[in-house]
Design a protein around this motif. Sequence first.
Motif: not given
Length: 627
Positions: A179-202
């Motif tokens: 989870q630390a080495s695989i899912t955490r980077p994926v979750l970070a990508v997911t978090k950035v994608a969610r922030q972009i969807m909410q704030g339209r900040d590309f």
Amino acid sequence: MIRAIQHSISRKLMAVVLATTFVALLMATLALLAHDARTYQRLAVADLTTQADIFARVSGPSLAFNDFKTASENLAILGKRPQILAAALYTPDRRQFAVYALREDIKNIPQYAGKSGYKIENGRISLFHPVMENGVLTGIVYLQARHMLAERLQSTLLILAAVMASSFLLAALISGWLQASITRPVLAVTKVARQIMQGRDFSLRAKKTSSDEIGVLVDAFNGMLSEVDQRTRELEATNRALEVEMKERRQAEEALLLADRRKDEFLATLAHELRNPLAPLVNGLEIQRMPECTPTMALQARAIMERQLDQMVRLVDDLLDVSRITTGKLVIRRETVVLQDVMQHAIETVTRLIDYRGHVLGLELPSHPILIEGDSTRLAQVFSNLLTNAAKYTNDGGQILLQALVKQGSVEVRLRDNGIGISATMQQQVFAMFSQADHSLERAHAGLGVGLTLARHLIELHEGRISLESDGEGAGSTFIVELPLSAAQPAVDQPIKAFPARTKQRRLLLVDDNRDFIDGMAALLRESGHEVRVAYDGQAGLEAATVFMPDAALLDIGLPGLNGYALARELKRTPATHDVFLIAVTGWGQEKDRLLAREAGFDRHLVKPVRLPQVLALLDELALSKH
């Protein structure tokens, strides 16, 4: 539980690891249990068979000699093996010979020997084994022992359970690391994608923490964001440009509609303004033809006709100047002029209209000459347009005030009237082409709506500006013209050079093939006290000039034989007529025509129809230049 796993990649990964571990351990356990059971059974049978074989060898003599006691003692030895529950010896005819039982409750010892081999049932294994002596069957051995497969499997299961628990703990630790080495980077990508969807900040980017496939995914995601960001900026810029273009297009459409409406209004007004003077002119001619026409009636009719003719000439001049504005051919000829002289010419042009309306014109001009660099004719046209507007849009008997104030490096001319005034909304449009402040049907002098546009353009050509002040409808108007002063200004106390009285007995030569025009103008000039000669073609004009020696000559351009340009050049080349003041009289008024006239030697250029005041004003200039 399942829903929680479906919405979390880390839980999915942990479930995968644990499920994989569980399945692997379960399969291994089942395989080990099956293998252990089979091995145990094989070993148990082999061990029991070995014991039976040993016991058969020991018990063979007792069976051969029918020694029951020895056989029983041999069987009793099996008590040393607690897993042996029962034993028996049988004679060759399969009858029971001796028996052994570990406990008294063991009753299921067969009375007769069965076939050789083993059998497993009810947790016990039983075996019949032949006793051979020199190849001869001397008896049969029966052994019954515990079959401890369940106990063996139970202990194995306990061991495997401990192994599985340890394995699950290790799998959980491995899952946490994954989870630390695989899912955490994926979750970070997911978090950035969610922030972009909410704030339209590309401009946001995911942090790269490894160089494996996850790192490649993060790089690809960030690259995609960069591309989307660039495309979004381009799209937004395109949208802004489209919005501006749409706004400009709407404004252009509105401007076109407004221009089209003003064009229609202009054409209607032009037709009205051209028809209005025609009727008084026709009436004036009819009055003069009447037998009972008295000199007073003729004088009144002529005054009416002159006013209407002035109006028509002004309309035509304004239309020509508008054409020059739209084609960019309106230019000015700069020279040092006295502002008071310019105003005097403008006032002379509109004096007849001001007197007719009964207005009072007040003048407040400096006593010293005000020098400016400009075209005196065009500047006089500006001020005459402003004075004409003031006279037209002020009720009869109104007040008009013309002021000139010298400022630092410029002069400000203010023309104030107490006329109809201009509304606040109309003040923004009054200088536009074909724009009129008064559209009422009862207004007698509507005009074409080009005078102020022409005035603004001419003032801008002189590097000045024109503006308007009005407190609204019915409150009068004030037009303000600012012009730069000439660098060479006279002394403040220097008096203004006055116009000299018109000199009598000027010798004037008039050359034109339009006999009605030239004969009429000659009669008017003779009435003004001048000596006039007339010629109807260029050659006759040249011959008359060498004999008559005129002070000034009015020459038509389109003359038969020798045209006006050629005649002017001949007069300038001849020493006797070199100083003649030449005035071009033509229907062509473009700037190129004025340039050709200057190149041919003409001093002034008049556009037909030419009126007597125009000619007299030019003769005044001649008198001034020779004063």
